[in-house]
Scaffold this active site. Structure first.
Site, PDB file in Angstrom:
ATOM      1  CG  HIS A 105      -0.376   0.284   2.516  1.00 48.47           C
ATOM      2  ND1 HIS A 105      -0.072  -0.705   3.438  1.00 48.47           N
ATOM      3  CD2 HIS A 105      -0.032   1.455   3.110  1.00 48.47           C
ATOM      4  CE1 HIS A 105       0.431  -0.146   4.523  1.00 48.47           C
ATOM      5  NE2 HIS A 105       0.470   1.161   4.359  1.00 48.47           N
ATOM      6  CG  ASP A 135      -0.026  -3.999   2.661  1.00 53.09           C
ATOM      7  OD1 ASP A 135       0.061  -3.446   1.538  1.00 53.09           O
ATOM      8  OD2 ASP A 135       0.025  -3.369   3.728  1.00 53.09           O
ATOM      9  N   GLY A 210       3.502   6.272   8.337  1.00 57.07           N
ATOM     10  CA  GLY A 210       4.879   6.394   7.853  1.00 57.07           C
ATOM     11  C   GLY A 210       5.755   5.246   8.310  1.00 57.07           C
ATOM     12  CG  ASN A 211       6.487   3.650  12.330  1.00 60.62           C
ATOM     13  OD1 ASN A 211       5.986   4.417  13.135  1.00 60.62           O
ATOM     14  ND2 ASN A 211       7.782   3.362  12.323  1.00 60.62           N
ATOM     15  CB  SER A 212       3.193   1.404   6.407  1.00 57.24           C
ATOM     16  OG  SER A 212       2.020   1.578   7.159  1.00 57.24           O
ATOM     17  N   GLY A 267      -9.568 -25.033  -6.687  1.00 57.79           N
ATOM     18  CA  GLY A 267     -10.562 -24.691  -7.686  1.00 57.79           C
ATOM     19  C   GLY A 267     -11.977 -24.833  -7.160  1.00 57.79           C
ATOM     20  CB  VAL A 268     -13.620 -25.431  -4.215  1.00 58.21           C
ATOM     21  CG1 VAL A 268     -13.287 -26.813  -4.753  1.00 58.21           C
ATOM     22  CG2 VAL A 268     -12.723 -25.071  -3.037  1.00 58.21           C
TER      23      VAL A 268
END
Length: 363
Positions: A105, A135, A210-212, A267-268
């Protein structure tokens, strides 16, 4: 009269000896207490100094590998095209060749990505690959011999251990800010918009905007997590979360190798959990498992599964709910085979499925 004088003399002598011996005992007892108090005093005063020193050393050694990341976008004004800062975050250099891990992000939809190193030098970064589901994103800057951080083993950490967060809260003016706390919890669930759940590390070390993408570090100087989110609702304090380093390592290796992340799938579509209440209402024959529908042409369909089968176990491991089933399948690679225990019309049977690649809205 003579006998009385002797008795008085003996009494005086005994009293004097008792006083002397008592004094020796009192002095010895006082010295023992004083020694214990001195020892306890040393323990109390030295322990905080050791902890403070450890945090300082970790901040110094890991801080050089923490960078600032600017998400720059093009915008049109009456004077023409201009570049604006659309977002700010942090990143961690994990390879001396210039590979940097951060949150997706932070760099999503960026026209240009700028990285600011610890010495203030700015470099443009290339987006190598990203995984929206976790993320995470991998960047690359030109150059060699960059300072790097070491990824630790997040399976080895325990609640109550010291946790140190390093990042750029509020932008580059506060670059490489250090906050400290503890590991508050493990395996905290985060559910993505696609309905996939991952387990995060919870910490009370202050994590701010900003720590992300910054580092969560242990006292060994190992990165045990990548800071990703905090609870900002009123009434909540000190609830930040980081992606565990073992998950980060797994995702980054794939991004470095191929620029994308592949996940195994049957595939379910996972319709709902089976629980005791549902079993009482529908009498399906089990109080656990997951009700599915089958995607046409997928691995499950090829193996003979049909709509409204109930998956109750994978390779003998009892399935409790949707998230448990996802976890069991994601622990495998594309091309692996798994044995599913299913209920169909109340009858149990086993089906072997060769796993394919995860597509949108499938598991």
């Amino acid at each position: 009269m003579q006998k009385k004088g002797i008795s008085l003399w003996l009494c005086s002598l005994l009293m004097l000896m008792t006083a002397v011996i008592g004094g020796f005992f009192a002095i010895g007892f006082y010295e023992v207490i004083a020694a214990d108090e001195e020892k306890n005093s040393q323990i109390i005063t030295e322990q905080p100094a050791l902890e403070s020193s450890t945090i300082s050393q970790v901040a110094s050694s890991v801080g050089e590998a923490v960078v600032g990341i600017s998400n720059l976008a093009q915008t049109e004004t009456i004077l023409g095209s201009d570049e604006i800062e659309a977002g700010l975050g942090s990143g961690v250099i994990i390879d001396s060749r210039g590979y940097i891990v951060t949150n997706y992000h932070v760099v999503a939809d960026a026209g240009r990505i700028s990285v600011t190193l610890a010495d203030g030098e700015q470099k443009d970064a290339e987006l190598i690959g990203a995984d929206e589901r976790t993320d995470l994103a991998l960047l690359k800057i030109d150059g060699n011999d960059f300072p790097t951080a070491i990824l630790g083993d997040s399976d080895e950490i325990a609640v109550g251990e010291t946790a140190i967060a390093i990042g750029n809260p509020g932008g580059l003016d506060f670059a490489r800010s250090v906050t400290a706390g503890i590991i508050s919890g493990l395996d905290r669930p985060l559910t993505t918009d696609e309905g996939i759940r991952f387990k995060l590390i919870q910490t009370d070390a202050a994590i701010n905007p900003g720590n992300s993408g910054g580092a969560l570090v242990n006292t060994k100087g190992e990165v045990i997590g990548i800071n990703t989110v905090k609870i900002t609702e009123s009434g909540f304090e000190g609830m930040g979360f980081a992606l565990p380093s073992n998950l980060v390592d797994e995702i980054i290796r794939q991004l470095m190798d191929s620029g994308k992340v592949t996940r195994a799938a049957m595939g379910v579509t996972l319709l709902r959990n089976i629980d005791e209440e549902y079993n009482e209402y529908r009498n399906v024959g089990t109080d656990h498992g997951v009700l599915i529908s089958v995607q046409e042409g997928g691995p499950a369909a090829q193996a003979g599964l049909v709509d409204y089968d109930i998956i109750t176990a994978v390779d003998g491991t009892e399935i409790l709910d949707v998230y448990h089933l996802q976890e069991e399948i994601f622990n495998h690679n594309v091309g692996d085979t798994v044995t599913l225990t299913i209920l169909r019309s109340g009858e149990s049977q086993e089906v072997t499925v060769t796993l394919g690649e995860l597509k949108e809205e499938s598991q």
